[in-house]
Design a protein around this motif. Structure first.
Motif, PDB file in Angstrom:
ATOM      1  N   LEU A  39       0.589  -1.551   3.696  1.00  0.00           N
ATOM      2  CA  LEU A  39       1.769  -2.357   3.403  1.00  0.00           C
ATOM      3  C   LEU A  39       2.883  -1.483   2.823  1.00  0.00           C
ATOM      4  O   LEU A  39       4.053  -1.613   3.196  1.00  0.00           O
ATOM      5  CB  LEU A  39       1.393  -3.483   2.438  1.00  0.00           C
ATOM      6  N   GLU A  40       2.525  -0.609   1.914  1.00  0.00           N
ATOM      7  CA  GLU A  40       3.526   0.279   1.316  1.00  0.00           C
ATOM      8  C   GLU A  40       4.113   1.230   2.350  1.00  0.00           C
ATOM      9  O   GLU A  40       5.322   1.514   2.339  1.00  0.00           O
ATOM     10  CB  GLU A  40       2.898   1.052   0.156  1.00  0.00           C
ATOM     11  N   ASP A  41       3.273   1.740   3.255  1.00  0.00           N
ATOM     12  CA  ASP A  41       3.771   2.623   4.314  1.00  0.00           C
ATOM     13  C   ASP A  41       4.725   1.866   5.237  1.00  0.00           C
ATOM     14  O   ASP A  41       5.740   2.421   5.693  1.00  0.00           O
ATOM     15  CB  ASP A  41       2.606   3.189   5.128  1.00  0.00           C
ATOM     16  N   GLU A  42       4.391   0.603   5.531  1.00  0.00           N
ATOM     17  CA  GLU A  42       5.242  -0.216   6.395  1.00  0.00           C
ATOM     18  C   GLU A  42       6.614  -0.429   5.760  1.00  0.00           C
ATOM     19  O   GLU A  42       7.646  -0.385   6.432  1.00  0.00           O
ATOM     20  CB  GLU A  42       4.563  -1.566   6.649  1.00  0.00           C
ATOM     21  N   LEU A  43       6.623  -0.652   4.435  1.00  0.00           N
ATOM     22  CA  LEU A  43       7.871  -0.943   3.726  1.00  0.00           C
ATOM     23  C   LEU A  43       8.584   0.331   3.259  1.00  0.00           C
ATOM     24  O   LEU A  43       9.760   0.274   2.870  1.00  0.00           O
ATOM     25  CB  LEU A  43       7.582  -1.843   2.521  1.00  0.00           C
ATOM     26  N   GLY A  44       7.863   1.427   3.230  1.00  0.00           N
ATOM     27  CA  GLY A  44       8.471   2.684   2.815  1.00  0.00           C
ATOM     28  C   GLY A  44       8.714   2.783   1.325  1.00  0.00           C
ATOM     29  O   GLY A  44       9.643   3.478   0.898  1.00  0.00           O
ATOM     30  N   THR A  45       7.903   2.114   0.521  1.00  0.00           N
ATOM     31  CA  THR A  45       8.081   2.157  -0.927  1.00  0.00           C
ATOM     32  C   THR A  45       6.772   1.794  -1.622  1.00  0.00           C
ATOM     33  O   THR A  45       5.882   1.186  -1.015  1.00  0.00           O
ATOM     34  CB  THR A  45       9.188   1.185  -1.380  1.00  0.00           C
ATOM     35  N   ARG A  46       6.655   2.168  -2.889  1.00  0.00           N
ATOM     36  CA  ARG A  46       5.483   1.805  -3.683  1.00  0.00           C
ATOM     37  C   ARG A  46       5.674   0.394  -4.227  1.00  0.00           C
ATOM     38  O   ARG A  46       6.723   0.054  -4.762  1.00  0.00           O
ATOM     39  CB  ARG A  46       5.297   2.775  -4.862  1.00  0.00           C
ATOM     40  N   LEU A  47       4.630  -0.410  -4.083  1.00  0.00           N
ATOM     41  CA  LEU A  47       4.652  -1.776  -4.599  1.00  0.00           C
ATOM     42  C   LEU A  47       3.844  -1.907  -5.881  1.00  0.00           C
ATOM     43  O   LEU A  47       4.187  -2.717  -6.747  1.00  0.00           O
ATOM     44  CB  LEU A  47       4.085  -2.748  -3.545  1.00  0.00           C
ATOM     45  N   LEU A  48       2.782  -1.125  -5.985  1.00  0.00           N
ATOM     46  CA  LEU A  48       1.891  -1.195  -7.136  1.00  0.00           C
ATOM     47  C   LEU A  48       1.728   0.191  -7.738  1.00  0.00           C
ATOM     48  O   LEU A  48       1.511   1.176  -7.012  1.00  0.00           O
ATOM     49  CB  LEU A  48       0.516  -1.737  -6.734  1.00  0.00           C
ATOM     50  N   ALA A  49       1.837   0.254  -9.064  1.00  0.00           N
ATOM     51  CA  ALA A  49       1.515   1.484  -9.784  1.00  0.00           C
ATOM     52  C   ALA A  49       0.086   1.343 -10.247  1.00  0.00           C
ATOM     53  O   ALA A  49      -0.236   0.442 -11.035  1.00  0.00           O
ATOM     54  CB  ALA A  49       2.467   1.677 -10.958  1.00  0.00           C
ATOM     55  N   ARG A  50      -0.810   2.203  -9.741  1.00  0.00           N
ATOM     56  CA  ARG A  50      -2.244   2.036  -9.981  1.00  0.00           C
ATOM     57  C   ARG A  50      -2.808   3.265 -10.678  1.00  0.00           C
ATOM     58  O   ARG A  50      -2.406   4.399 -10.416  1.00  0.00           O
ATOM     59  CB  ARG A  50      -2.988   1.821  -8.656  1.00  0.00           C
ATOM     60  N   SER A  51      -3.747   2.993 -11.546  1.00  0.00           N
ATOM     61  CA  SER A  51      -4.564   4.053 -12.133  1.00  0.00           C
ATOM     62  C   SER A  51      -6.005   3.567 -12.060  1.00  0.00           C
ATOM     63  O   SER A  51      -6.284   2.489 -11.549  1.00  0.00           O
ATOM     64  CB  SER A  51      -4.148   4.330 -13.586  1.00  0.00           C
ATOM     65  N   THR A  52      -6.926   4.336 -12.595  1.00  0.00           N
ATOM     66  CA  THR A  52      -8.331   3.920 -12.527  1.00  0.00           C
ATOM     67  C   THR A  52      -8.592   2.689 -13.376  1.00  0.00           C
ATOM     68  O   THR A  52      -9.560   1.957 -13.142  1.00  0.00           O
ATOM     69  CB  THR A  52      -9.239   5.067 -13.018  1.00  0.00           C
ATOM     70  N   ARG A  53      -7.759   2.380 -14.358  1.00  0.00           N
ATOM     71  CA  ARG A  53      -8.017   1.260 -15.266  1.00  0.00           C
ATOM     72  C   ARG A  53      -6.944   0.189 -15.250  1.00  0.00           C
ATOM     73  O   ARG A  53      -7.168  -0.898 -15.810  1.00  0.00           O
ATOM     74  CB  ARG A  53      -8.163   1.789 -16.697  1.00  0.00           C
ATOM     75  N   SER A  54      -5.783   0.450 -14.647  1.00  0.00           N
ATOM     76  CA  SER A  54      -4.713  -0.539 -14.734  1.00  0.00           C
ATOM     77  C   SER A  54      -3.946  -0.624 -13.415  1.00  0.00           C
ATOM     78  O   SER A  54      -4.004   0.285 -12.579  1.00  0.00           O
ATOM     79  CB  SER A  54      -3.741  -0.201 -15.872  1.00  0.00           C
ATOM     80  N   LEU A  55      -3.249  -1.743 -13.301  1.00  0.00           N
ATOM     81  CA  LEU A  55      -2.418  -1.973 -12.112  1.00  0.00           C
ATOM     82  C   LEU A  55      -1.208  -2.761 -12.562  1.00  0.00           C
ATOM     83  O   LEU A  55      -1.319  -3.747 -13.294  1.00  0.00           O
ATOM     84  CB  LEU A  55      -3.213  -2.741 -11.042  1.00  0.00           C
ATOM     85  N   ARG A  56      -0.032  -2.358 -12.105  1.00  0.00           N
ATOM     86  CA  ARG A  56       1.170  -3.123 -12.421  1.00  0.00           C
ATOM     87  C   ARG A  56       2.127  -3.043 -11.250  1.00  0.00           C
ATOM     88  O   ARG A  56       2.060  -2.125 -10.424  1.00  0.00           O
ATOM     89  CB  ARG A  56       1.846  -2.583 -13.692  1.00  0.00           C
ATOM     90  N   LEU A  57       3.011  -4.038 -11.162  1.00  0.00           N
ATOM     91  CA  LEU A  57       4.007  -4.066 -10.111  1.00  0.00           C
ATOM     92  C   LEU A  57       5.120  -3.077 -10.407  1.00  0.00           C
ATOM     93  O   LEU A  57       5.570  -2.948 -11.556  1.00  0.00           O
ATOM     94  CB  LEU A  57       4.611  -5.465  -9.987  1.00  0.00           C
ATOM     95  N   THR A  58       5.563  -2.360  -9.383  1.00  0.00           N
ATOM     96  CA  THR A  58       6.775  -1.558  -9.522  1.00  0.00           C
ATOM     97  C   THR A  58       7.987  -2.493  -9.441  1.00  0.00           C
ATOM     98  O   THR A  58       7.843  -3.696  -9.171  1.00  0.00           O
ATOM     99  CB  THR A  58       6.863  -0.510  -8.399  1.00  0.00           C
ATOM    100  N   ARG A  59       9.167  -1.949  -9.653  1.00  0.00           N
ATOM    101  CA  ARG A  59      10.360  -2.782  -9.555  1.00  0.00           C
ATOM    102  C   ARG A  59      10.503  -3.346  -8.147  1.00  0.00           C
ATOM    103  O   ARG A  59      10.824  -4.518  -7.959  1.00  0.00           O
ATOM    104  CB  ARG A  59      11.600  -1.943  -9.924  1.00  0.00           C
ATOM    105  N   HIS A  60      10.243  -2.495  -7.137  1.00  0.00           N
ATOM    106  CA  HIS A  60      10.296  -2.974  -5.749  1.00  0.00           C
ATOM    107  C   HIS A  60       9.184  -3.989  -5.487  1.00  0.00           C
ATOM    108  O   HIS A  60       9.374  -4.952  -4.736  1.00  0.00           O
ATOM    109  CB  HIS A  60      10.167  -1.793  -4.778  1.00  0.00           C
ATOM    110  N   GLY A  61       8.043  -3.772  -6.116  1.00  0.00           N
ATOM    111  CA  GLY A  61       6.933  -4.700  -5.947  1.00  0.00           C
ATOM    112  C   GLY A  61       7.256  -6.078  -6.504  1.00  0.00           C
ATOM    113  O   GLY A  61       6.887  -7.106  -5.919  1.00  0.00           O
ATOM    114  N   GLU A  62       7.942  -6.114  -7.652  1.00  0.00           N
ATOM    115  CA  GLU A  62       8.339  -7.401  -8.241  1.00  0.00           C
ATOM    116  C   GLU A  62       9.276  -8.162  -7.313  1.00  0.00           C
ATOM    117  O   GLU A  62       9.148  -9.380  -7.143  1.00  0.00           O
ATOM    118  CB  GLU A  62       9.006  -7.159  -9.601  1.00  0.00           C
TER     119      GLU A  62
END
Length: 300
Positions: A39-62
């Protein structure tokens, strides 16, 4: 863009966990992660900022979440609407019916059916010409005979119906009653045409042995209703579906001939292009016509 990828993104955003979204959809975390990446490749932007313990929406994701949620809700609403329509006995229904049976039996029965289901919008095509259900805007066709196209769904309405040889009493008084099929060569036979082919080879059975005789006469028509009217007027012998002439036989306007011989099979079917089109309205119509025909044959 895959709808499942959108669903995974929305669930992950709502739950704050890609693993939780994967579990809800019965997927592995790796499959869910690949969906987000697509999905991110299709849109050309990051939607989720992910780590091994957390996940949050990026501004574009929101920003994108609102549109993704609305798209999924709209699709679900469409599915719900279709499901409700498929359960309703209503909406437009286009039906092709044969001339003789249609005008004299089916049309009055369809009037009764419409009174029972006022939400139904019926369009009727009356013709003996074979309707191409895949090319013409027709939902159903009532037709005699096993369809040549095996891809059609054939719902039996009168599987045991056969043709009978009939004539008006006046014709039989003036021309005599044929004693066997071969005697038809010397009679005026009212022939039926279908797609420019004249039905002039009439077959009868006796003790499971067929006898086919060529027939001729001075009248032929591509309209079964007209052939029946010629027979009633005493112009000759007609080889008709028993359903078409039963009322005339009961009233004494026509008489059967060659009663010791069995006529050709003429099963009546309700034809549908595809089994997925068998809506509750079509099923209800099939059962309604089956019962009406059974009652009619029984004299009720």
């Amino acid at each position: 863009m895959r709808l499942n990828d959108l669903a995974i993104f929305v669930l992950a955003a709502d739950s704050g966990s890609l693993s939780a979204a994967a579990r809800e959809l019965d997927l592995t975390p790796a499959v869910a992660s690949a969906a987000i990446k697509r999905l991110e490749d299709e849109l050309g932007t990051r939607l989720l900022a992910r780590s091994t313990r957390s996940l949050r929406l990026t501004r574009h994701g929101e920003h994108y979440l609102t549109h993704a949620r609305a798209a999924l809700e709209s699709l679900q609403a469409g599915r719900d609407t279709l499901a409700r329509e498929q359960q309703q006995i209503g909406g437009p229904l286009t039906l092709a019916i044969p001339s003789d049976l249609g005008r004299n039996l089916l049309v009055p029965w369809l009037d009764t059916f419409m009174q029972q289901y006022p939400e139904l919008s019926l369009r009727v095509r009356i013709s003996d010409h074979l309707t191409d259900l895949f090319k013409q805007p027709v939902d159903l066709a009532v037709r005699y005979g096993q369809p040549e196209d095996s891809s059609l769904v054939a719902l039996p309405l009168a599987a045991d119906n056969r043709r009978v040889l009939v004539a008006a009493p006046d014709y039989l008084r003036h021309h005599g009653r044929p004693a066997n099929p071969d005697a038809l060569r010397r009679h005026h036979c009212l022939r039926y045409m279908l797609n420019e082919t004249t039905h002039d080879q009439w077959t009868f059975w006796r003790e499971d042995q067929p006898t086919t005789v060529p027939v001729s006469g001075d009248r032929a028509a591509d309209d079964g209703n007209l052939v029946r009217h010629w027979a009633l007027a005493g112009f000759g012998l007609a080889y008709k579906s028993r359903l078409d002439v039963l009322a005339d036989l009961r009233a004494g306007h026509l008489q059967t001939v060659l009663d010791d011989w069995q006529g050709e099979a003429a099963p009546l079917y309700l034809l549908c292009p595809h089994r997925k089109m068998l809506s509750p309205a079509i099923d209800r119509l099939r059962r309604f016509l089956q019962q009406r025909i059974a009652d009619y044959l029984a004299g009720e």
